[in-house]
Design an enzyme around this catalytic site. Structure first.
Site, mmCIF file in Angstrom:
data_model
loop_
_atom_site.group_PDB
_atom_site.id
_atom_site.type_symbol
_atom_site.label_atom_id
_atom_site.label_comp_id
_atom_site.label_asym_id
_atom_site.label_seq_id
_atom_site.Cartn_x
_atom_site.Cartn_y
_atom_site.Cartn_z
ATOM 1 N N ASP A 142 0.843 -1.193 0.000
ATOM 2 C CA ASP A 142 0.000 0.000 0.000
ATOM 3 C C ASP A 142 0.884 1.251 0.000
ATOM 4 O O ASP A 142 1.952 1.258 -0.610
ATOM 5 C CB ASP A 142 -0.936 -0.049 1.222
ATOM 6 C CG ASP A 142 -2.273 0.626 0.966
ATOM 7 O OD1 ASP A 142 -2.292 1.844 0.721
ATOM 8 O OD2 ASP A 142 -3.299 -0.076 1.010
ATOM 9 N N HIS A 218 -3.704 6.004 3.570
ATOM 10 C CA HIS A 218 -4.388 4.810 3.067
ATOM 11 C C HIS A 218 -3.747 3.521 3.585
ATOM 12 O O HIS A 218 -4.441 2.609 4.050
ATOM 13 C CB HIS A 218 -4.365 4.852 1.537
ATOM 14 C CG HIS A 218 -5.226 3.851 0.852
ATOM 15 N ND1 HIS A 218 -4.819 2.546 0.632
ATOM 16 C CD2 HIS A 218 -6.456 3.965 0.290
ATOM 17 C CE1 HIS A 218 -5.782 1.903 -0.024
ATOM 18 N NE2 HIS A 218 -6.781 2.740 -0.249
ATOM 19 N N SER A 545 -11.112 -0.721 -0.929
ATOM 20 C CA SER A 545 -9.815 -0.678 -0.218
ATOM 21 C C SER A 545 -9.991 -1.017 1.252
ATOM 22 O O SER A 545 -9.081 -1.535 1.895
ATOM 23 C CB SER A 545 -9.207 0.725 -0.302
ATOM 24 O OG SER A 545 -8.436 0.890 -1.449
#
Length: 765
Positions: A142, A218, A545
């Site tokens: 990620d 994220h 996600s």
């Protein structure tokens, strides 16, 4: 003077040519015949460097990555002519331009039943499961990690498993000492990113610091969702307050930063997967994806195949391009493809109009609010950029002091709020259009902002247009629980059918992916906007996600409970035990329009961790069966070798139909056939002397028969086959729309359910 002018021109011309030379270079992924390495080279890396010497003046600079496990080959910085020249070598099987992938951007454990005692794991209790999960390592590919987050606290964690071969990299903003017994690895891979953003040739300076540290948020969010430790009093600026925790709170986390400010490059992703496999990860979690591509051109699919061969479970997000059909990413059958659903938690907010009507919406706004005095309401109906609230589209003279109605779409929802604020607006109503339907996603806006669905949005737009003096006041109500119905399939969750292999039903499952609270990077505000100066240790985000790491964490728990199970068995357990009814005991609904959902949206259904620990039966798939599947596609032998990485593949064994793969679901494509017949094999992972009977559910347009109708398993691990025949009834139009059904093997303890989709045309569209 003339001489100086000419020399200036020459220098300018030289610089221009140099720039053109630099910008012409791209990253290419080169597939090599692994077994062709001459004995004169000690390593494959040496061989790859030598291969570049003949076409590049600086082969050391050109070679970006030498892949060792996930792929047979390397990534290099080349111009198109060099790539073409390299492709002519007998030892080169393919040269592919690097692709860019994008990110598919708490109450969850309780909603999933993880806070209750696990009483279903063959007589073992929750404490034993937690103990076993200490040995499971989740690799998260990620945007990196914020290691100081309390979600990575290692209190009471035992020593790192001896099988771990990874490390924590040192960087200007990242000390290896920040890692611990919880966060046991942190690496970064940026050569593809540097090359794509002008880092090749004479430009060596990267745009982003090369470091495992998460500047985006994220990666920290997904890593903590999968395996974050318990953190009490967690919230986003007061919203969703409570204890935050991951799915597998006692598992280890290793992060691989492969995503940067311009996206995630295939060469970097492949390098991250290559390393994670060697490091000893048990589960790989990738909340990113590209479009549909053949598996031999799909970097994630290629890396995931090697991971699967090594017993590593790979979970990927399905994509956020719903509710449009045929929008899935990451559809390889050896990957768990995860869609998104809602939780039973919401963040209500209201728009009270001048006509005294109060409309429901959602928001995570946490500032002072508007107060009780209504403000003027404005909607730029005729101006497309204005009604979307794009940057620079609003006239401050018209907007100042007013609440602005903004259509959802085109730019980020939080950016619309910044645009309204910058133009002098005091509030915003984001109104859905038909594309988003009735789906509501809450955001931490920079000004008072409320999101409403399409129906309410149309009513507010009409009021703003027709009332001579429209006004509105926005009201915020915090957090509410036990929302019904839930789960609901998120409108944004990408949908089937599977455009790469229509005979494989995708997505596989859905998990929580709307308004998910998890850890956050303190390098960026909750909206991710440069103008957002707020700092928070937790953030609420939505997307597949967010659902992907939920399933990654659950897979880690199943791996802990059943270390001998293959990735396919773990996937089967999660799929066949998934549920398709919400908390009102009705069939799952679709947030896009409130209609009933179907397996092209929710796959096998919503995951149920408790049941997945003891599924009774599993559909297992060996590497050889996956190879037979690949050989049944219209691929060349070299294409198959790109994925499988074995030199001696001949495809002498292959399926007549890709749908013959022993998959836990069925996708029946009639096309020019009236009869489709598949044989499946079930493995008993429940008690000995188990008897299962079949139940069939299907549309009136298809006849379904199963032989035998009863399966008797005398011992644990025993395998039994059954054959199912699907017959398209005469008179059914070949243009008939898709239909759905199910096949369930059940007894008093277990219901082993497989969804079935039926299409009469190639992609059922």
């Amino acid at each position: 003077m003339a001489s100086m002018a000419s020399s200036t021109f020459f220098l300018s011309f030289f610089f221009l040519v140099l720039c053109l030379t630099v910008t012409a270079k791209k990253t290419y992924i080169v597939h090599m015949k692994h077994q062709d390495k001459p004995l004169s080279f000690e390593t494959h890396h040496d061989w790859y460097s030598s291969s570049l010497q003949s076409i590049s003046a600086t082969p050391a600079d050109s070679l970006l990555y030498s892949y060792t496990t996930a792929f047979n080959g390397f990534a290099a910085s080349l111009d198109p002519e060099q790539a073409e020249s390299l492709g002519k070598s007998d030892s080169v099987m393919g040269v592919y331009e690097d692709t860019i992938y994008t990110l598919h951007t708490t109450r969850t454990p309780q909603f999933l039943g993880l806070d209750a005692e696990f009483g279903l794991w063959a007589g073992h209790n929750t404490q034993q499961l937690e103990q076993a999960s200490h040995d499971v390592i989740i690799g998260v590919l990620d945007t990196g990690v914020w290691p100081e987050s309390k979600s990575f606290d290692d209190s009471d964690m035992p020593d790192i498993p001896s099988k771990w071969r990874g490390e924590c990299e040192s960087a200007p903003d990242f000390s290896p000492k920040l890692c611990n017994k919880k966060l046991i690895g942190a690496r970064s891979f940026s050569k593809g990113y540097h090359m794509a953003t002008g880092g090749g040739g004479i430009y060596k300076k990267p745009r982003e610091v090369e470091s495992p540290r998460d500047k985006d948020g994220h990666g920290t969010h997904t890593a903590s969702t999968a395996a974050g430790s318990h953190v009490s009093n967690a919230s986003l600026l007061g919203y969703a307050s409570g204890t935050a925790r991951g799915m597998a709170t006692h598992a280890r986390v290793a992060t691989y930063k492969v995503c940067w400010d311009t996206g995630c490059f295939g060469s970097d992703i492949l390098a991250g997967m290559d390393r994670a496999i060697q490091d000893g990860a048990d589960v790989l979690s990738l909340s990113l994806g590209g479009g549909s591509a053949p598996y031999y051109r799909d970097t994630v699919a290629i890396g995931a195949f090697t991971a699967m061969e090594n017993g590593i479970f790979v979970s990927c997000s399905a994509g956020n391009s719903g509710p449009t059909k045929a929008t899935l990413a990451n559809v390889a059958p050896w990957i768990m493809t995860v869609g998104a659903g809602t939780l039973d938690r919401d963040f209500p907010a209201y728009a009270v109009l001048g006509n005294k009507i109060r409309y429901n919406g959602v928001s995570l706004y946490s500032g002072q609010g508007m107060g009780k005095k209504p403000a003027g309401l404005i909607y730029n109906k005729g101006d497309t950029s204005g009604n979307l609230c794009l940057p620079g589209s609003l006239d401050p003279a018209l907007v100042r002091g007013k609440v602005v109605v903004c259509d959802r779409g085109t730019n980020a929802r939080v950016e619309k709020g910044a645009v309204v604020r910058d133009a002098g607006g005091v509030g915003m109503i984001i109104a859905n259009t038909p594309v988003s339907g009735e789906e509501l996603v809450a955001d931490s806006h920079l000004l008072p902002g409320v999101a409403v669905g399409r129906i309410v949005g149309d009513l507010i737009r009409e009021y703003a247009r027709s009332d001579p003096n429209p006004t509105a006041v926005l009201v915020f109500s915090g957090t509410v629980l036990n929302v019904r119905p839930s789960p609901v399939v998120a409108a944004f969750s990408s949908r089937g059918p599977n455009m790469v292999t229509p005979q494989i039903l995708k997505p596989d499952v859905i998990g929580p992916g709307v308004n998910i609270l998890a850890a956050w990077s303190e390098a960026i505000g909750p909206t991710g906007l440069a103008k957002d100066t707020r700092k928070t240790k937790f953030n609420i985000m939505s997307g597949t996600s967010m659902s992907c790491p939920h399933i990654s964490g659950l897979a880690a728990l199943i791996k802990a409970a059943h270390p001998e199970w293959s990735p396919s068995a773990i996937k089967s357990a999660l799929m066949t035990t998934a549920y398709t009814q919400d908390n009102t005991n009705s069939s799952l609904k679709d947030a896009a329009d409130g209609s009933l959902s179907n397996p092209w949206a929710h796959g096998a259904g919503h995951v149920d961790p408790q049941k997945a620990l003891s599924p009774g039966l599993v559909y297992d798939i060996s590497t050889e069966e996956y190879i037979a599947f690949l050989c049944s596609l219209d691929y060349t032998i070299d294409h198959v070798k790109t994925i499988v990485k074995r030199p001696n593949i001949t495809c002498s064994t292959k399926f007549k139909d890709p749908g013959e793969l022993n998959y836990p679901s069925f996708s029946v494509l009639f096309a020019d056939k009236r009869v489709v017949r598949y044989t499946r094999e079930l493995t008993n992972v429940g008690p000995a002397r188990s008897i299962y009977k079949v139940t069939i559910n299907g549309p009136s347009t298809v006849g379904i028969s199963v032989r035998p109708k009863t399966l008797i398993f005398r011992s644990v691990g025993e395998k039994k086959r059954y054959t199912v025949t699907f017959v398209a009834k005469r008179g059914t139009s070949p243009m008939a729309r898709s239909e759905f059904g199910s096949i369930v093997w059940g007894n008093a303890q277990n219901q082993v359910k497989s969804p079935v989709s039926f299409s009469w045309t190639l992609f059922g569209l």
